[in-house]
Design an enzyme around this catalytic site. Structure first.
Site, PDB file in Angstrom:
ATOM      1  N   ASP A   1       0.856  -1.193   0.000  1.00 52.05           N
ATOM      2  CA  ASP A   1       0.000   0.000   0.000  1.00 52.05           C
ATOM      3  C   ASP A   1       0.887   1.236   0.000  1.00 52.05           C
ATOM      4  OD1 ASP A   1      -2.031  -1.782   0.531  1.00 52.05           O
ATOM      5  OD2 ASP A   1      -2.053  -1.338   2.686  1.00 52.05           O
TER       6      ASP A   1
HETATM    7  N1  URA Z   1      -1.148  -5.891   3.863  1.00 51.98           N
HETATM    8  C1  URA Z   1      -1.529  -4.614   3.947  1.00 51.98           C
HETATM    9  O1  URA Z   1      -2.491  -4.288   4.625  1.00 51.98           O
HETATM   10  N2  URA Z   1      -0.843  -3.695   3.269  1.00 51.98           N
HETATM   11  C2  URA Z   1       0.249  -3.990   2.522  1.00 51.98           C
HETATM   12  O2  URA Z   1       0.853  -3.114   1.918  1.00 51.98           O
HETATM   13  C3  URA Z   1       0.644  -5.340   2.447  1.00 51.98           C
HETATM   14  C4  URA Z   1      -0.089  -6.269   3.134  1.00 51.98           C
END
Ligand code: URA
Length: 275
Positions: A131
């Site tokens: 993310d």
């Molecule tokens: N899980 C998440 O919530 N965000 C990420 O970037 C990777 C795994």
């Protein structure tokens, strides 16, 4: 010629398949030259490696020095680690800073991953995503086969995350995450969970899981009552983030790469690849 043979011992007992068969390719390149080209040291050092029995070609131990192999097709292992013989392939670990979009070119002009590999001539792409708000380890490569394999659910490469959450963390949270929590797109289960640190109102937890659904760690922790304040990916299979500073890259070590490339496929994934 490359079939493994099963032989019978003097007492008629079934022995291990004979894997010492012929791997010689008369049109190929000398094995010690191939090993030296893969960065295992001088040709002399590579000859010693072969003679010590640490090298396997296509699953067979090779101890003689005359062997030639096709570097384009041979599976060469040293100490059980599969070597990448194609020197055009690049494998990097990046510590993605928070706020950077996990794409090589963001259409909206936001900061993306390209800035961190601007000096590399290869056309690199990222293996999976984090993310924008998540920091930490992301792999970059020009090896499409490996990238595809690592992202395929059947390979189940474990990923480790450190999350700072609103605390305190109740005792049964680990058990609930390991048992599986229901998310809107199906159940998600942690392989392991550990409370790393705790101060009044906040805690740091470590979660390991082997799937890559969007926001999965944030959603799992929110589902057990612990919204994520900060999330860092610290490990992908054998590759650790270590002390790589934010925004920096490093090449994967031969050991990390050998272990990633040799990662066996797990049992068939459920529900057409979704977990
Ligand atoms: N899980 C998440 O919530 N965000 C990420 O970037 C990777 C795994």
């Amino acid at each position: 010629m490359r079939q493994a043979r099963t032989t019978r011992g003097r007492g008629g007992d079934e022995r291990e398949p004979d894997r010492s068969g012929d791997v010689h390719d008369p049109d190929g390149v000398r094995l010690q030259k191939v090993l030296a080209g893969a960065g295992l040291g001088s040709r002399r050092a590579c000859e010693a490696l072969i003679e010590s029995g640490r090298v396997r070609v296509d699953g067979r131990a090779v101890r003689e020095l005359g062997v030639r192999v096709d570097p384009g097709t041979a599976q060469v292992e040293v100490d059980g680690l599969l070597l990448q013989l194609d020197t055009s392939k690049v494998y990097l670990a990046l510590n993605k800073p928070r706020g950077v979009v996990s794409t090589m070119r963001d259409e909206q002009g936001r900061e993306d991953l390209s800035a961190f590999v601007a000096d590399r001539p290869e056309r690199l792409f990222h293996v999976g995503r984090l993310d924008t708000d998540t920091e930490g380890l992301i792999l970059l490569t020009n090896d499409g086969d490996l990238a595809h394999r690592l992202q395929h659910p059947s390979f189940e490469v474990p990923r480790t995350y450190l999350a700072e959450v609103a605390g305190p963390v109740a005792r049964d949270v680990g058990r609930r995450l390991r048992a599986g929590v229901e998310l809107e797109d199906g159940e998600a289960r942690a392989d392991s969970f550990r409370l790393v640190d705790s101060v009044p109102g906040r805690a740091v937890v470590e979660v390991v899981l082997h799937e890559g659904r969007k926001h999965v760690v944030r959603r799992m922790l929110a589902a057990v009552g612990h919204p994520v304040l900060r999330l860092v990916r610290t490990r992908i299979g054998p590759v650790h983030l270590g002390d790589l500073r934010a925004g920096a890259t490093r090449p994967l070590t031969r050991e990390e790469l050998g272990r990633l490339r040799g990662a066996p496929a797990a049992r068939p994934a459920r529900r057409g690849g979704e977990r």
